[in-house]
Scaffold this motif. Structure first.
Motif, PDB file in Angstrom:
ATOM      1  N   ASN A 166       0.801  -1.228   0.000  1.00  0.00           N
ATOM      2  CA  ASN A 166       0.000   0.000   0.000  1.00  0.00           C
ATOM      3  C   ASN A 166       0.834   1.277   0.000  1.00  0.00           C
ATOM      4  OD1 ASN A 166      -2.475  -1.431   0.126  1.00  0.00           O
ATOM      5  ND2 ASN A 166      -2.234  -1.695   2.341  1.00  0.00           N
ATOM      6  N   SER A 167       2.164   1.156  -0.073  1.00  0.00           N
ATOM      7  CA  SER A 167       3.005   2.342   0.088  1.00  0.00           C
ATOM      8  C   SER A 167       2.958   3.278  -1.120  1.00  0.00           C
ATOM      9  CB  SER A 167       4.452   1.931   0.365  1.00  0.00           C
ATOM     10  OG  SER A 167       4.970   1.196  -0.734  1.00  0.00           O
TER      11      SER A 167
ATOM     12  N   THR B 274       7.790   0.618  -1.375  1.00  0.00           N
ATOM     13  CA  THR B 274       8.763   1.623  -0.961  1.00  0.00           C
ATOM     14  C   THR B 274       8.454   2.029   0.479  1.00  0.00           C
ATOM     15  OG1 THR B 274       9.822   3.699  -1.658  1.00  0.00           O
ATOM     16  CG2 THR B 274       7.416   3.578  -1.830  1.00  0.00           C
ATOM     17  N   ALA B 275       9.027   3.120   0.926  1.00  0.00           N
ATOM     18  CA  ALA B 275       8.778   3.583   2.297  1.00  0.00           C
ATOM     19  C   ALA B 275       8.103   4.947   2.239  1.00  0.00           C
ATOM     20  CB  ALA B 275      10.086   3.670   3.080  1.00  0.00           C
TER      21      ALA B 275
ATOM     22  N   ASP C 169       4.183   6.482   6.936  1.00  0.00           N
ATOM     23  CA  ASP C 169       3.783   5.178   7.462  1.00  0.00           C
ATOM     24  C   ASP C 169       4.896   4.152   7.267  1.00  0.00           C
ATOM     25  OD1 ASP C 169       1.926   3.752   8.833  1.00  0.00           O
ATOM     26  OD2 ASP C 169       0.712   3.205   7.105  1.00  0.00           O
ATOM     27  N   VAL C 170       6.110   4.510   7.642  1.00  0.00           N
ATOM     28  CA  VAL C 170       7.280   3.687   7.327  1.00  0.00           C
ATOM     29  C   VAL C 170       7.185   2.302   7.952  1.00  0.00           C
ATOM     30  CG1 VAL C 170       9.778   3.486   7.593  1.00  0.00           C
ATOM     31  CG2 VAL C 170       8.780   5.689   7.039  1.00  0.00           C
TER      32      VAL C 170
ATOM     33  N   LEU D 266      14.885   2.551   0.358  1.00  0.00           N
ATOM     34  CA  LEU D 266      15.055   1.609   1.460  1.00  0.00           C
ATOM     35  C   LEU D 266      14.939   2.357   2.784  1.00  0.00           C
ATOM     36  CD1 LEU D 266      15.797  -1.418   2.014  1.00  0.00           C
ATOM     37  CD2 LEU D 266      18.117  -0.599   2.417  1.00  0.00           C
ATOM     38  N   PRO D 267      13.964   2.020   3.620  1.00  0.00           N
ATOM     39  CA  PRO D 267      13.817   2.742   4.891  1.00  0.00           C
ATOM     40  C   PRO D 267      14.972   2.461   5.835  1.00  0.00           C
ATOM     41  CG  PRO D 267      12.318   0.874   4.787  1.00  0.00           C
ATOM     42  CD  PRO D 267      12.946   0.987   3.437  1.00  0.00           C
ATOM     43  N   TYR D 268      15.173   3.358   6.769  1.00  0.00           N
ATOM     44  CA  TYR D 268      16.215   3.267   7.799  1.00  0.00           C
ATOM     45  C   TYR D 268      17.634   3.286   7.215  1.00  0.00           C
ATOM     46  CZ  TYR D 268      12.644   2.304  11.323  1.00  0.00           C
ATOM     47  OH  TYR D 268      11.563   2.403  12.172  1.00  0.00           O
ATOM     48  N   CYS D 269      17.775   3.716   5.960  1.00  0.00           N
ATOM     49  CA  CYS D 269      19.118   3.709   5.369  1.00  0.00           C
ATOM     50  C   CYS D 269      20.010   4.802   5.959  1.00  0.00           C
ATOM     51  CB  CYS D 269      19.042   3.848   3.851  1.00  0.00           C
ATOM     52  SG  CYS D 269      18.308   5.383   3.273  1.00  0.00           S
TER      53      CYS D 269
END
Length: 357
Positions: free
Chosen positions: A16-17, A64-65, A69-70, A99-102
């Protein structure tokens, strides 16, 4: 595109991102987005159900992020990957443009390297390959126990500069800080332009936080002869006032970076460039996170245009600020999927791309 090569069939699934990007990629591949129900239950748990067979097929999960709403996006990806794994999918490829938290890829005081934790979670969930774009630190690829293709958006941004910025030959590529000087140099060399570097900035709160590690160790009496009187203290790092190294007077200033999240530093840099005589200021970045009140800050700043790709959704921010422009990179992601699916070389997508991009 033929999505059935022998027994190796392709299934494209999306979380849903960013459904718009998933539909763009699927349309370029001439393949439908597979049926999957990804929803949040009443107790805020994530529920996933794959609505079609993935047995012995190659599954491509597009997720994706979304900055809003990561953590839910991550859980959706992990559960979808595990659902495909337990349904006997042959390959599970995660297409994760951002990429989240990168940004949390280094050890900071008593924290941890969160991007390594995320890499292990993705691998354990069942992902066998990762496609991403412009990692904040390229060394993150080493955290994964599966192949990672780190695509670059620089060709699209360079094309935008050449086609959409009038008189770009009178421009100078600006590094917002010394850390992004290599990226700025890479852009400048391919555009045959000069470079400027902004040096010095205000202290961040993180630098000012007291940390127990700075407390001096206890000095104990010992029969062993000591040299000096304990551990020598390091001198505090003093950041100089903001200064521009290079000439931007009467020029177009183009700041380049991998992402634009909290825009305060970009706005401060733009004000300095304006004071030094730059008559137009552009900001180019791959990931337009544009968190918090970024649209308002950009609208009130000397920045003339912010150009980002569609790796993350930012339609609401574009409605709030007319200065934000989007470059579509779905064709690059679609081509990478096609090449992986057909067991073709990926090197074509990295031609003329340097390590600094």
């Amino acid at each position: 595109m033929d999505t059935t090569r022998g027994s190796k069939e392709m299934v494209i699934l999306a979380g849903n991102s960013h459904p718009e990007l998933a539909n763009l990629i699927a349309s370029r591949l001439e393949a439908p987005v597979g049926r999957a129900e990804v929803k949040e239950m009443a107790n805020r748990e994530t529920s996933v159900e794959i609505m079609e067979s993935v047995r012995e097929k190659s599954v491509y999960l597009i997720q994706t992020a979304n900055p809003k709403d990561v953590n839910n996006n991550i859980m959706e990806l992990l559960i979808m990957a595990y659902a495909c794994k337990t349904s006997s999918a042959r390959n599970i490829v995660g297409v994760i443009p951002y990429l989240p938290y990168c940004k949390q890829s280094k050890m900071r005081k008593r924290g941890c390297i969160v991007s390594k934790l995320l890499a292990k979670m993705m691998y354990k969930a069942g992902l066998t390959h990762i496609i991403t774009m412009d990692l904040h630190q390229k060394e993150i690829q080493g955290f994964f126990e599966c192949p990672v293709d780190n695509l670059r958006a620089s060709p699209f941004l360079l094309q935008y500069i050449q086609e959409s910025i009038p008189d770009y030959r009178n421009a100078v590529i600006v590094a917002r800080d010394p850390g992004s000087a290599k990226k700025a140099t890479s852009y400048a060399e391919r555009l045959r332009l000069g470079i400027a570097v902004i040096h010095g900035e205000q202290k961040t709160n993180e630098d000012e936080q007291a940390d127990g590690r700075n407390s001096p160790p206890l000095v104990e009496h010992s029969r062993i002869m000591d040299v000096g009187v304990g551990v020598p203290a390091l001198a505090a790092k003093e950041k100089p006032p903001i200064n521009v190294v290079g000439d931007v007077g009467g020029r177009i200033a183009i700041m380049v970076d991998d992402m634009i999240d909290d825009v305060a530093s970009f706005v401060a840099a733009a004000e300095v460039l304006k004071d030094r005589g730059a008559y137009k200021i552009y900001v180019m970045a791959t990931h337009g996170l544009l968190s918090s009140d970024a649209p308002r800050l950009i609208d009130d700043s000397p920045i003339d245009e912010v150009v980002v790709t569609n790796t993350v959704p930012h339609e609401i921010q574009k409605m709030q600020c007319h200065k934000i422009k989007t470059v579509d990179i779905s064709i690059l992601l679609a081509e990478s999927i096609r090449r992986i699916h057909n067991n073709e070389s990926m090197s074509y997508l990295f031609r003329n791309v340097t390590l600094e991009d």
